[in-house]
Design a protein around this motif. Sequence first.
Motif, short mmCIF file in Angstrom:
data_model
loop_
_atom_site.label_atom_id
_atom_site.label_comp_id
_atom_site.label_asym_id
_atom_site.label_seq_id
_atom_site.Cartn_x
_atom_site.Cartn_y
_atom_site.Cartn_z
N LEU A 100 0.84 -1.19 0.00
CA LEU A 100 0.00 0.00 0.00
C LEU A 100 0.88 1.24 0.00
N ARG A 101 0.31 2.37 -0.44
CA ARG A 101 1.02 3.65 -0.39
C ARG A 101 0.19 4.63 0.43
N CYS A 102 0.86 5.38 1.28
CA CYS A 102 0.17 6.38 2.11
C CYS A 102 -0.26 7.54 1.23
N LYS A 103 -1.52 7.91 1.37
CA LYS A 103 -2.08 8.99 0.55
C LYS A 103 -1.89 10.38 1.17
N ASN A 104 -1.39 10.41 2.41
CA ASN A 104 -1.18 11.68 3.11
C ASN A 104 0.07 12.38 2.54
N PRO A 105 -0.09 13.54 1.89
CA PRO A 105 1.07 14.21 1.30
C PRO A 105 2.07 14.72 2.36
#
Length: 140
Positions: A100-105
């Motif tokens: 998964l990749r964190c969507k929080n910039p």
Amino acid sequence: MLNVGKIEEGFVLDHIKAGKSLAIYHHLQLDKLDCTVAILKNVTSGKLGRKDIIKIDREMELDWDLIGYVDPSITVNSIRDGQLVEKRTLKLPERIRGVLRCKNPRCITSVEQELPQVFKLTDREKRVYRCLYCETKAEK
């Protein structure tokens, strides 16, 4: 009738929810293998109604957590010398890494590219994972 041959060394991933086999195929990068890989989709199953099966005709390291994340109901059968030597049932992993990749910039993983993307299971029933660093909920 379809006939898929017996494997001598390798794995049979069984009880995959119908339609999930291609996600597993891509996540495990089975397309890069130089051996026989058989994907059976929508096979009749007394237990599930319909299921997918993947047969891998080779010994290799499998990412148990990744497979358990994609579908925790999978059974992995290890085959050696044409015989079943181990039957492993999977579950949702407590942590998942590199899927998964964190969507929080503003997450540290967005700034520090070399940091691994790690998510921890916070709600087993709802299959909720959150970023280990910033607690942002993962999208499926």
